[in-house]
Motif scaffolding. Structure first.
Motif, PDB file in Angstrom:
ATOM      1  N   UNK A  50       0.822  -1.205   0.000  1.00 22.42           N
ATOM      2  CA  UNK A  50       0.000   0.000   0.000  1.00 22.42           C
ATOM      3  C   UNK A  50       0.856   1.255   0.000  1.00 22.42           C
ATOM      4  N   UNK A  51       1.907   1.193   0.804  1.00 22.69           N
ATOM      5  CA  UNK A  51       2.789   2.358   0.893  1.00 22.69           C
ATOM      6  C   UNK A  51       3.354   2.687  -0.481  1.00 22.69           C
ATOM      7  N   UNK A  52       3.880   1.645  -1.140  1.00 25.81           N
ATOM      8  CA  UNK A  52       4.482   1.876  -2.455  1.00 25.81           C
ATOM      9  C   UNK A  52       3.450   2.385  -3.442  1.00 25.81           C
ATOM     10  N   UNK A  53       2.252   1.833  -3.333  1.00 24.75           N
ATOM     11  CA  UNK A  53       1.194   2.260  -4.237  1.00 24.75           C
ATOM     12  C   UNK A  53       0.942   3.745  -4.105  1.00 24.75           C
ATOM     13  N   UNK A  54       0.814   4.175  -2.879  1.00 26.22           N
ATOM     14  CA  UNK A  54       0.519   5.589  -2.688  1.00 26.22           C
ATOM     15  C   UNK A  54       1.682   6.481  -3.072  1.00 26.22           C
ATOM     16  N   UNK A  55       2.886   6.007  -2.808  1.00 21.87           N
ATOM     17  CA  UNK A  55       4.037   6.814  -3.205  1.00 21.87           C
ATOM     18  C   UNK A  55       4.082   6.943  -4.723  1.00 21.87           C
ATOM     19  N   UNK A  56       3.804   5.823  -5.406  1.00 24.93           N
ATOM     20  CA  UNK A  56       3.827   5.874  -6.864  1.00 24.93           C
ATOM     21  C   UNK A  56       2.766   6.818  -7.390  1.00 24.93           C
ATOM     22  N   UNK A  57       1.587   6.759  -6.792  1.00 26.36           N
ATOM     23  CA  UNK A  57       0.524   7.657  -7.252  1.00 26.36           C
ATOM     24  C   UNK A  57       0.916   9.109  -7.053  1.00 26.36           C
ATOM     25  N   UNK A  58       1.550   9.375  -5.927  1.00 23.07           N
ATOM     26  CA  UNK A  58       1.966  10.761  -5.686  1.00 23.07           C
ATOM     27  C   UNK A  58       2.969  11.211  -6.731  1.00 23.07           C
ATOM     28  N   UNK A  59       3.919  10.311  -7.047  1.00 24.44           N
ATOM     29  CA  UNK A  59       4.931  10.688  -8.038  1.00 24.44           C
ATOM     30  C   UNK A  59       4.304  10.885  -9.407  1.00 24.44           C
ATOM     31  N   UNK A  60       3.351  10.021  -9.743  1.00 25.99           N
ATOM     32  CA  UNK A  60       2.694  10.166 -11.037  1.00 25.99           C
ATOM     33  C   UNK A  60       1.955  11.485 -11.099  1.00 25.99           C
ATOM     34  N   UNK A  98       2.214   7.147   6.896  1.00 27.11           N
ATOM     35  CA  UNK A  98       1.578   6.406   5.795  1.00 27.11           C
ATOM     36  C   UNK A  98       0.373   5.619   6.237  1.00 27.11           C
ATOM     37  N   UNK A  99       0.325   5.249   7.511  1.00 25.96           N
ATOM     38  CA  UNK A  99      -0.780   4.381   7.913  1.00 25.96           C
ATOM     39  C   UNK A  99      -2.125   5.089   7.777  1.00 25.96           C
ATOM     40  N   UNK A 100      -2.076   6.405   7.601  1.00 31.34           N
ATOM     41  CA  UNK A 100      -3.347   7.112   7.370  1.00 31.34           C
ATOM     42  C   UNK A 100      -3.954   6.719   6.029  1.00 31.34           C
ATOM     43  N   UNK A 101      -3.084   6.251   5.116  1.00 36.89           N
ATOM     44  CA  UNK A 101      -3.592   5.889   3.795  1.00 36.89           C
ATOM     45  C   UNK A 101      -4.142   4.480   3.757  1.00 36.89           C
ATOM     46  N   UNK A 102      -3.872   3.718   4.797  1.00 32.77           N
ATOM     47  CA  UNK A 102      -4.366   2.336   4.765  1.00 32.77           C
ATOM     48  C   UNK A 102      -5.872   2.325   4.828  1.00 32.77           C
ATOM     49  N   UNK A 148       6.021   0.702  10.357  1.00 31.20           N
ATOM     50  CA  UNK A 148       5.414   1.803   9.623  1.00 31.20           C
ATOM     51  C   UNK A 148       5.586   3.153  10.278  1.00 31.20           C
ATOM     52  N   UNK A 149       6.189   3.151  11.438  1.00 28.61           N
ATOM     53  CA  UNK A 149       6.319   4.437  12.130  1.00 28.61           C
ATOM     54  C   UNK A 149       7.641   5.066  11.724  1.00 28.61           C
ATOM     55  N   UNK A 150       7.611   6.313  11.332  1.00 31.31           N
ATOM     56  CA  UNK A 150       8.871   6.985  11.025  1.00 31.31           C
ATOM     57  C   UNK A 150       9.020   8.195  11.926  1.00 31.31           C
ATOM     58  N   UNK A 151      10.225   8.363  12.423  1.00 28.82           N
ATOM     59  CA  UNK A 151      10.477   9.542  13.239  1.00 28.82           C
ATOM     60  C   UNK A 151      11.486  10.455  12.598  1.00 28.82           C
ATOM     61  N   UNK A 152      12.038  10.093  11.480  1.00 33.29           N
ATOM     62  CA  UNK A 152      12.922  11.020  10.769  1.00 33.29           C
ATOM     63  C   UNK A 152      13.030  10.609   9.315  1.00 33.29           C
ATOM     64  N   UNK A 175      -3.124  12.071  13.119  1.00 30.74           N
ATOM     65  CA  UNK A 175      -4.399  12.100  13.833  1.00 30.74           C
ATOM     66  C   UNK A 175      -4.866  10.699  14.193  1.00 30.74           C
ATOM     67  N   UNK A 176      -4.279   9.690  13.548  1.00 31.21           N
ATOM     68  CA  UNK A 176      -4.559   8.314  13.969  1.00 31.21           C
ATOM     69  C   UNK A 176      -3.338   7.835  14.739  1.00 31.21           C
ATOM     70  N   UNK A 177      -3.344   7.968  16.051  1.00 29.74           N
ATOM     71  CA  UNK A 177      -2.089   7.675  16.752  1.00 29.74           C
ATOM     72  C   UNK A 177      -1.726   6.207  16.705  1.00 29.74           C
ATOM     73  N   UNK A 178      -0.418   5.947  16.754  1.00 26.79           N
ATOM     74  CA  UNK A 178       0.066   4.568  16.809  1.00 26.79           C
ATOM     75  C   UNK A 178      -0.175   4.019  18.204  1.00 26.79           C
ATOM     76  N   UNK A 179      -0.872   2.932  18.289  1.00 23.36           N
ATOM     77  CA  UNK A 179      -1.186   2.370  19.599  1.00 23.36           C
ATOM     78  C   UNK A 179      -0.312   1.149  19.810  1.00 23.36           C
ATOM     79  N   UNK A 180       0.489   1.187  20.864  1.00 23.88           N
ATOM     80  CA  UNK A 180       1.468   0.133  21.034  1.00 23.88           C
ATOM     81  C   UNK A 180       0.914  -1.063  21.800  1.00 23.88           C
ATOM     82  N   UNK A 181      -0.078  -0.823  22.632  1.00 21.39           N
ATOM     83  CA  UNK A 181      -0.663  -1.974  23.331  1.00 21.39           C
ATOM     84  C   UNK A 181      -2.075  -1.629  23.768  1.00 21.39           C
TER      85      UNK A 181
END
Lengths: 473, 502
Positions: B82-92, B228-232, B246-250, B408-414
């Motif tokens: 999904x991530x790659x899909x969305x990145x590709x769409x953005x680039x296109x 990216x998880x917002x796009x899922x 899926x979490x990125x901090x930098x 806005x969709x926080x990552x929930x660890x447990x």
């Protein structure tokens, strides 16, 4: 203390020993020097605590130097920082700069971006973030032109519940803010909410905070009572408002009584309680409260307690021996207190020989302090005592202090200074000195010279005389 | 009992912003955290309805079914897809040809999956009883035209067995979240590697986007990378152990992604890439022209630059084309953008020596020349560039400070901390809106359009400074016989001999 504690101001880090430290100055409802609350973060050292690089934008090198974060390859000692951390630390730096330059609009915008720090997964950083946001946020709100009271309320409410450790502190801060903007009842309500709050085990810091909160609850009730009282005395007698006033008095007295039983320094609270009791003519109670405050061994030693007790007794025409007792204790505690002259007066008034000797020691002790050195009243008192006692008795006292006093009060330097200040002082001092020492020329001649110059040159006297005085020597 | 009664009501408490409602005996809703009573009252009819047992049971069954329908089993690789899909769409959407997404990237992805035994093999290294992978419902192509071994994709209810632990403890939203990282290291997919894969595909298609551009787009949020998880889709819940993937901090550094590119090329055993011809935007001459425009240097410089390229033999196809198997030993780096920048610097050094004296002398000559002749003066260029650079750095600093990393969709660890995270997110959002209202800021500012250029030179109001592109280099050149030569005769490097001007 400004609620929220400003960036460049004072005391959020003092030690709380047994109770709460407060200064003696207390006007009713006016400037209250609030208690110094221990905080987990030392606001005065903001750079060290928040790991800001203090960047001087005016320094040209800043822009010509290669950016240290970018040049990871060339500078391996740079710690690896994630993008999130870098964003938040840059944000904090910009907020700090904006606040120091009083650009509040910018600070508010940056603060909204900084809020994401509250979601940091590292516990220590998140704790720090709560504290930073609380303090800086209140500061920004205070100075921002568009901020209203409801903004403050909403802000405090939200930030209170983010982490449980801060709840009490922030409640106290909130109520201080309300108190200073005149919303006494809201402040009281906040504090009573805070009093009923409890989460898990209370740490010692929180126990102390609870004491403070309890005390301020009582104090606020007193303030409300006072405002109602002044309204009632102005307007016609309205039984409804009177009834409210009495109910506040009852609440306040209950709270303050509980508070004053605990050891600590409670100056403004004591005064407020005593004032209320005096209004209702319960003098015995008032006296017992003050005595307990002054004499109870569990309480830390506090000269103000004796001052309050003395003034109370004076107001209500207590017998003199009682007053003397208290002043005696005060003298041992604070020999340079302003009430010492009064003490002397009373002692002189009795006329007893022992009392006169005591007065002599009191005054001489007093004059050894810098703040009293050039006080004409004190010297005059000293002369009066000398007259009454006679030279013989004074000489003994004088011999023990002679060396100190000659260098402390009677050099030519002092002569010049005293003459510039007031001629009367010089005269009084000379009057004191002459019977005790023969042929002590230094002081008298210098003083005489200065006086002569002063007399000659009129208003331009002293500058010239100071120079010539030196030359002639 | 309370949960059922207050089930429909999820408004945050006005005092403490938590969602933890209870119903008092009188039927009033109260917040269990701060004991704040609100005006909402449980109606007698509702209570009556719910009190009958049949209603209650049907209510609960319906809610569970709804929740189950919303959830579906997925594995980590699907997420990356999904991530790659969305990145590709953005680039296109930014202007890359659509071939990039439909053919190249897709094929690279399948090749990668096959090479690492995660899909398209007879024995995929997935956990548990999942037979085949890759759900292609969102990508329309089926893998028929490729010569890979493939299994037809199966989608259905798969049994959910957590590896190792008992079935009751759910540690991740995906099915192999906890075990994905235990693969042979170096093979698994990470967020920086999605960027690497995109770059490889772009390189194959010979688009003019360099790696530094790609990283800049990611940082400016034109390329989906940070949250990216917002796009899922809603059915795929990212939870627990999935967050580490899926979490990125930098934004990753250039060298990090470059290493990933080489690793992926090795894993995927890529053949030689299409050659980089002089008409391709990545060719040093064209790429350096782009940088010259960006740097506000005169166009005439390009002529000299091409000479340098020719002399340094940098235009050889073999050197320019990316071929992992034939890469020259000893060089591990291969970057078009760095090469172009190096060329520009060397050309400038050849023309101006740049030893802090010759270039100022030459600029003085240019300054005193006739203004109509439009001579290029390095001193003037330096001042205009410096001003623009200072402003750009300030802008960048502000951008870094304002960059929002949390979504806005926080990552929930447990599960234990779920309410805490959600509550914090609510508080943050609330405070943000309040402060924004205070400063009168528009809540949604216009996002800037993605652009290859950072500076704008010209006479317009938004420009960073006057354009120096049309200026001539005559002051720096001398005529000897028919050809033009550099005025600077010496090479800047002290150890090397003075170069013979040609």
């Amino acid at each position: 203390m400004q609620p929220g504690g400003s960036v460049d101001s004072v005391p959020l880090d003092a030690d709380v020993s047994t109770g709460v430290e407060e200064t003696a100055s207390n006007e009713k409802g006016g400037s209250v020097n609030g208690p110094e609350i221990r905080s987990t973060c030392n606001m005065d050292d903001i750079e060290a605590e928040f790991h800001c690089h203090v960047v001087d934008e005016n320094n040209e090198d800043y822009y010509n130097k290669p950016d240290p974060i970018r040049c990871k390859r060339y500078n391996a000692q740079m710690p690896k920082e994630s993008g999130f951390r870098r964003s938040t630390s840059t944000c904090l730096e910009l907020i700090r700069n904006a606040m120091l330059r009083h650009r509040w609009q910018e600070a508010a915008e940056l603060m909204s971006s900084y809020m994401q720090m509250l979601e940091d997964t590292s516990v220590s950083k998140q704790l720090m973030a709560c504290e930073i946001i609380w303090r800086l946020g209140t500061e920004i709100l205070q100075h921002h032109p568009n901020a209203k009271q409801e903004d403050f309320d909403m802000f405090y409410q939200s930030i209170k519940n983010v982490r449980v450790n801060n709840y009490l502190k922030i409640s106290l801060d909130h109520s201080f803010h309300l108190m200073l903007t005149g919303h006494m009842e809201d402040a009281c309500r906040q504090l009573s909410n805070a009093q009923n709050w409890r989460y898990g085990n209370l740490s010692s810091v929180q126990l102390n905070l609870k004491k403070v909160i309890h005390a301020y609850c009582g104090y606020l009730q007193y303030l409300i009572w006072y405002s109602k009282k002044s309204k009632a005395s102005g307007a016609e007698n309205d039984s409804g408002s009177d009834h409210e006033m009495h109910s506040y008095f009852r609440q306040a007295s209950v709270t303050l009584q509980e508070v004053l039983e605990q050891p600590g320094v409670w100056d403004p609270f004591v005064l407020s309680y005593v004032e209320m009791l005096e209004f209702y003519n319960d003098l015995e109670k008032a006296e017992s409260v003050l005595k307990n405050y002054a004499y109870n061994e569990r309480f830390p030693v506090n000269p103000n307690a004796y001052v309050y007790l003395y003034e109370f007794l004076k107001r209500h025409d207590a017998p003199q021996n009682k007053q003397l007792e208290i002043l005696k204790i005060l003298q041992t505690l604070v020999p340079s207190h302003e009430l010492m002259l009064e003490y002397c007066n009373i002692l002189l008034g009795t006329g007893l020989h022992d009392d006169l000797r005591k007065a002599l020691t009191v005054v001489m002790d007093l004059l050894e302090y810098t703040s009293w050195k050039q006080n004409v009243d004190a010297w005059e008192h000293l002369n009066e005592i000398m007259e009454h006692l006679g030279n013989g008795h004074c000489l003994g006292e004088w011999e023990s202090r002679k060396n100190l006093w000659l260098s402390l009060h009677f050099t030519s330097y002092h002569a010049r200074k005293d003459a510039i200040l007031s001629v009367k002082l010089v005269d009084v001092k000379i009057k004191f000195l002459t019977p005790l020492i023969k042929n002590y020329q230094e002081y008298t001649t210098a003083a005489y010279r200065v006086k002569k110059r002063k007399g000659k040159n009129g208003s331009q006297g002293y500058k010239a005389s100071a120079n010539t005085g030196k030359k002639k020597k | 009992m309370d949960e059922e009664l207050t089930d429909g009501y999820h408004e945050p408490c006005p005092q403490c912003l938590s969602v933890d409602w209870g119903v008092s005996d009188a039927g009033q809703f109260f917040c269990r955290f701060c004991h704040n009573v609100i005006e909402r009252v449980l109606l007698y009819e509702d209570a009556e309805l719910l009190s009958t047992s049949s209603r209650v049971s049907s209510l609960s069954r319906a809610s569970i079914k709804k929740r189950r329908e919303l959830h579906r089993n997925w594995i980590v690789i699907e997420g990356f897809q999904f991530v790659l899909l969305h990145q590709a769409e953005a680039l296109v959407s930014m202007g890359v040809c659509s071939q990039f997404k439909d053919d190249i990237l897709y094929n690279f992805w399948k090749r990668y999956l096959q090479a690492t035994n995660q899909a398209y093999t007879r024995a995929p290294l997935c956990y548990g009883e999942v037979e085949a992978v890759s759900d292609f419902t969102s990508e329309s192509e089926c893998p028929s035209e490729l010569s890979f071994q493939s299994e037809p994709s199966l989608r259905g209810r798969r049994k959910r067995t957590a590896s190792g632990s008992s079935g009751s403890v759910v540690s991740s939203g995906s099915m192999d979240g906890s075990s994905y990282s235990k693969r042979k290291s170096g093979d698994f997919m990470t967020m920086p590697r999605t960027l690497a894969l995109c770059y490889l595909a772009l390189l194959w298609v010979r688009e003019g986007i360099t790696l530094s551009d790609l990283l800049r787009f990611a940082s400016e949020k034109h390329l989906p990378y940070i949250n990216v998880h917002e796009y899922f889709p809603e059915e795929m819940t990212v939870f627990g152990r999935d967050c580490q993937y899926f979490k990125v901090e930098s934004i990753p550094s250039y060298s990090h992604v470059h290493k990933d590119i080489l690793k992926l090329a090795r894993i995927m055993k890529l053949p030689a890439f299409p050659p980089v011809t002089p008409d391709c935007l990545l060719h040093p001459s064209l790429l350096s022209l782009r940088y010259l425009v960006e740097l506000n240097l005169p166009d005439e410089l390009h002529h000299w630059l091409c000479k340098v390229i020719k002399q340094a033999n940098m235009a050889e196809q073999a050197l320019l084309t990316f071929d992992y198997s034939k890469r020259p030993i000893g060089t591990s780096h291969f970057s078009y953008d760095l090469q172009a920048c190096a060329l520009i610097i060397v050309t400038m050094k050849l023309l101006f020596r740049l030893d802090d004296s010759k270039e100022w002398k030459l600029s003085k000559i240019a300054d005193f020349a006739d203004p109509d002749a439009k001579q290029y003066s390095l001193a003037f260029w330096h001042t205009t560039m410096h001003k623009a650079l200072v402003l750009a750095r300030k802008r960048e600093k502000l951008h870094t400070a304002n960059q929002q990393w949390k979504s806005s969709k926080p990552f929930i660890l447990s599960e234990r901390n779920k309410s805490v995270f959600l509550k914090r997110r609510r508080v943050v959002e609330y405070l943000q809106t309040r402060f924004q209202k205070l400063s009168g800021q528009a809540v949604e500012t216009e996002p800037t359009k993605p652009s290859s250029f950072i500076f704008l030179w010209g006479d317009g109001e938004d420009s960073d400074g006057p354009s120096l592109h049309c200026q001539k280099l005559d002051c720096n050149l001398k005529k000897r016989r028919q050809t033009q030569l550099c005025a600077n005769k010496k090479y800047w490097h002290p150890l090397l001999r003075p170069c013979n001007p040609t």
